[in-house]
Design a protein around this motif. Structure first.
Motif, mmCIF file in Angstrom:
data_model
loop_
_atom_site.group_PDB
_atom_site.id
_atom_site.type_symbol
_atom_site.label_atom_id
_atom_site.label_comp_id
_atom_site.label_asym_id
_atom_site.label_seq_id
_atom_site.Cartn_x
_atom_site.Cartn_y
_atom_site.Cartn_z
ATOM 1 N N MET A 1 0.747 -1.228 0.006
ATOM 2 C CA MET A 1 -0.167 0.008 0.088
ATOM 3 C C MET A 1 0.678 1.240 -0.024
ATOM 4 N N ARG A 2 1.942 1.030 0.766
ATOM 5 C CA ARG A 2 2.943 2.352 0.788
ATOM 6 C C ARG A 2 3.524 2.763 -0.377
ATOM 7 N N LEU A 3 3.904 1.877 -1.349
ATOM 8 C CA LEU A 3 4.388 1.841 -2.599
ATOM 9 C C LEU A 3 3.399 2.564 -3.615
ATOM 10 N N ILE A 4 2.025 1.795 -3.584
ATOM 11 C CA ILE A 4 0.995 2.750 -4.225
ATOM 12 C C ILE A 4 0.756 4.274 -4.022
ATOM 13 N N LEU A 5 0.795 4.613 -2.595
ATOM 14 C CA LEU A 5 0.686 5.946 -2.260
ATOM 15 C C LEU A 5 2.063 6.833 -2.600
ATOM 16 N N ASN A 6 3.094 6.082 -2.322
ATOM 17 C CA ASN A 6 4.338 6.997 -2.734
ATOM 18 C C ASN A 6 4.144 7.082 -4.121
ATOM 19 N N ILE A 7 3.840 6.151 -5.279
ATOM 20 C CA ILE A 7 3.947 6.395 -6.669
ATOM 21 C C ILE A 7 2.885 7.796 -7.013
ATOM 22 N N ILE A 8 1.818 7.509 -6.323
ATOM 23 C CA ILE A 8 0.490 8.374 -6.622
ATOM 24 C C ILE A 8 1.185 9.992 -5.838
ATOM 25 N N TRP A 9 1.822 9.950 -4.968
ATOM 26 C CA TRP A 9 2.207 11.028 -4.303
ATOM 27 C C TRP A 9 3.170 11.592 -5.205
ATOM 28 N N LEU A 10 4.184 10.845 -5.819
ATOM 29 C CA LEU A 10 5.180 11.443 -6.377
ATOM 30 C C LEU A 10 4.561 12.077 -7.842
ATOM 31 N N VAL A 11 3.628 11.468 -8.286
ATOM 32 C CA VAL A 11 3.164 11.967 -9.505
ATOM 33 C C VAL A 11 2.058 13.383 -9.405
ATOM 34 N N PHE A 12 1.592 13.156 -8.593
ATOM 35 C CA PHE A 12 0.616 14.364 -8.003
ATOM 36 C C PHE A 12 0.911 15.500 -7.154
ATOM 37 N N TRP A 50 9.105 10.665 -1.184
ATOM 38 C CA TRP A 50 8.727 9.360 -0.962
ATOM 39 C C TRP A 50 8.604 9.240 0.496
ATOM 40 N N PRO A 51 7.208 9.889 1.018
ATOM 41 C CA PRO A 51 6.917 10.027 2.632
ATOM 42 C C PRO A 51 6.483 8.968 3.069
ATOM 43 N N PHE A 52 5.679 8.261 2.330
ATOM 44 C CA PHE A 52 4.828 7.170 2.943
ATOM 45 C C PHE A 52 5.979 6.046 3.616
ATOM 46 N N GLY A 53 5.872 5.644 4.868
ATOM 47 C CA GLY A 53 6.729 4.504 5.330
ATOM 48 C C GLY A 53 7.898 5.177 6.151
ATOM 49 N N LYS A 54 7.599 6.606 6.087
ATOM 50 C CA LYS A 54 8.775 7.342 6.952
ATOM 51 C C LYS A 54 8.134 8.298 7.878
ATOM 52 N N THR A 55 8.919 8.602 9.229
ATOM 53 C CA THR A 55 8.451 9.476 9.891
ATOM 54 C C THR A 55 9.609 10.439 10.536
ATOM 55 N N VAL A 56 9.097 11.346 11.208
ATOM 56 C CA VAL A 56 9.959 12.199 11.623
ATOM 57 C C VAL A 56 9.982 12.343 13.373
ATOM 58 N N VAL A 57 11.306 11.997 13.925
ATOM 59 C CA VAL A 57 11.518 11.995 15.312
ATOM 60 C C VAL A 57 12.300 13.006 15.601
ATOM 61 N N ASP A 58 12.360 13.499 16.876
ATOM 62 C CA ASP A 58 13.302 14.356 17.567
ATOM 63 C C ASP A 58 14.525 14.002 17.756
ATOM 64 N N LYS A 59 15.519 14.505 17.529
ATOM 65 C CA LYS A 59 16.965 14.293 17.880
ATOM 66 C C LYS A 59 17.244 14.456 19.350
ATOM 67 N N PRO A 60 17.601 13.619 20.080
ATOM 68 C CA PRO A 60 17.972 13.986 21.454
ATOM 69 C C PRO A 60 18.994 14.635 21.627
ATOM 70 N N THR A 61 19.990 14.850 20.711
ATOM 71 C CA THR A 61 21.213 15.747 20.919
ATOM 72 C C THR A 61 20.817 17.068 20.533
#
Length: 135
Positions: A1-12, A50-61
Motif C-alpha cells: 500500500m505504501r508503494l502505491i501511495l508513494n507513486i501517486i504522491w510522486l506524480v501528483f 517518498w514520504p509514506f513509510g517514513k516518519t519524523v522523530v526528535d533528535k535527542p542531541t
C-alpha cells in the motif's frame, strides 16, 4: 500500500514539493553561513519525494543551536515551503483518493517549518522503540 501511495504522491505533487526543497537547499548553500539549512532542505526534499513509510522523530542531541537555526529557517524558507504544503493539501483533498495525500502534506508542515533537531527515519525502525509496544 505504501508503494502505491508513494507513486501517486510522486506524480501528483511530491515531485514539485521536493523541487521546492531542492531550490531552497541550493539557495541556502550559495550563502556560506546557511549551509546547514541547505543540508536540511535536501534531506527533507528526499522525504518529500517518498514520504509514506517514513516518519519524523526528535533528535535527542539537539539543543539551543537548533532552536536559533529553526527561527532563521522559518523566516528564510519555512513559511514558503509550508504554504506550498497547504496549497498542495487543499488541491489533493478535492478527490477521495487524494485525502491520504493531503493528510501526508499536512503531516509534513511541522518539519517544513522547523527542520533542525529532527530526524527522518523508517516507520519500521521506530515501532520497537515506542513505549508500550510489544512484538
Amino acid at each position: 500500500m505504501r508503494l502505491i501511495l508513494n507513486i501517486i504522491w510522486l506524480v501528483f505533487g511530491g515531485l514539485w514539493l521536493a523541487l521546492g526543497y531542492f531550490v531552497a537547499g541550493v539557495l541556502c548553500c550559495i550563502l556560506i553561513i546557511t549551509i546547514p539549512f541547505g543540508i536540511a532542505a535536501f534531506r527533507i526534499g528526499l522525504y518529500a519525494l517518498w514520504p509514506f513509510g517514513k516518519t519524523v522523530v526528535d533528535k535527542p542531541t539537539s539543543g539551543v543551536g537548533s532552536l536559533i537555526g529553526n527561527v532563521i529557517w522559518l523566516v528564510l524558507c519555512g513559511i514558503w515551503l509550508a504554504i506550498g504544503h497547504v496549497v498542495s493539501a487543499i488541491a489533493m483533498a478535492i478527490t477521495i483518493i487524494g485525502i491520504p495525500l493531503a493528510l501526508a502534506n499536512l503531516k509534513m508542515i511541522p518539519i517544513s517549518l522547523m527542520p533542525l533537531g529532527k530526524e527522518i527515519v523508517d516507520v519500521r525502525s521506530t515501532q520497537g522503540s515506542q513505549p508500550g509496544y510489544s512484538a
